[in-house]
Design a protein around this motif. Structure first.
Motif, mmCIF file in Angstrom:
data_model
loop_
_atom_site.group_PDB
_atom_site.id
_atom_site.type_symbol
_atom_site.label_atom_id
_atom_site.label_comp_id
_atom_site.label_asym_id
_atom_site.label_seq_id
_atom_site.Cartn_x
_atom_site.Cartn_y
_atom_site.Cartn_z
ATOM 1 N N ARG A 1 0.832 -1.204 0.000
ATOM 2 C CA ARG A 1 0.000 0.000 0.000
ATOM 3 C C ARG A 1 0.866 1.253 0.000
ATOM 4 O O ARG A 1 0.539 2.244 0.618
ATOM 5 N N LEU A 2 1.995 1.208 -0.681
ATOM 6 C CA LEU A 2 2.898 2.344 -0.733
ATOM 7 C C LEU A 2 2.439 3.356 -1.772
ATOM 8 O O LEU A 2 1.768 2.993 -2.747
ATOM 9 N N ILE B 1 -0.242 1.078 -8.089
ATOM 10 C CA ILE B 1 -1.375 1.405 -8.957
ATOM 11 C C ILE B 1 -2.598 0.587 -8.545
ATOM 12 O O ILE B 1 -2.533 -0.633 -8.463
ATOM 13 N N LEU B 2 -3.704 1.267 -8.304
ATOM 14 C CA LEU B 2 -4.969 0.622 -7.972
ATOM 15 C C LEU B 2 -6.073 1.285 -8.785
ATOM 16 O O LEU B 2 -6.272 2.495 -8.703
ATOM 17 N N TYR C 1 -4.747 -4.128 -9.520
ATOM 18 C CA TYR C 1 -3.735 -3.670 -8.589
ATOM 19 C C TYR C 1 -2.370 -4.072 -9.093
ATOM 20 O O TYR C 1 -2.125 -5.231 -9.397
ATOM 21 N N PHE C 2 -1.452 -3.102 -9.210
ATOM 22 C CA PHE C 2 -0.092 -3.379 -9.629
ATOM 23 C C PHE C 2 0.860 -2.673 -8.657
ATOM 24 O O PHE C 2 0.992 -1.460 -8.678
ATOM 25 N N PRO C 3 1.545 -3.433 -7.797
ATOM 26 C CA PRO C 3 2.401 -2.840 -6.765
ATOM 27 C C PRO C 3 3.780 -2.449 -7.306
ATOM 28 O O PRO C 3 4.781 -3.116 -7.052
ATOM 29 N N VAL C 4 3.860 -1.341 -8.036
ATOM 30 C CA VAL C 4 5.104 -0.911 -8.670
ATOM 31 C C VAL C 4 6.172 -0.590 -7.624
ATOM 32 O O VAL C 4 7.274 -1.153 -7.648
#
Length: 73
Positions: free
Chosen positions: A36-37, A41-42, A51-54
């Protein structure tokens, strides 16, 4: 100790360390925020979410690179 035996022991210790982090994650503020930084991308549209946690991927990559470079020495 043979190189293969040493690798197996280190792999086992890494699994134990990861297990301890996952077990204690809710009480560690930095680990609790992973996923959740800012920069992750959400997209939510109706009944669809993407959801893509770049930034999380970059942080984990940097931490693993530092850890493995220290273990190589």
């Amino acid at each position: 100790m043979t190189p293969m035996g040493r690798a197996i022991v280190l792999f086992g210790l890494a699994i134990v360390a990861i297990g301890l982090v996952v077990w204690a994650a809710p009480s560690i503020p930095l680990v609790n925020r992973l996923g959740r930084l800012p920069g992750d991308i959400l997209v939510r549209r109706g009944n669809f979410s993407f959801y893509f946690p770049v930034v999380t991927s970059i942080v984990i990559s940097l931490l693993l690179t530092l850890l493995l470079s220290l273990l190589r020495r």
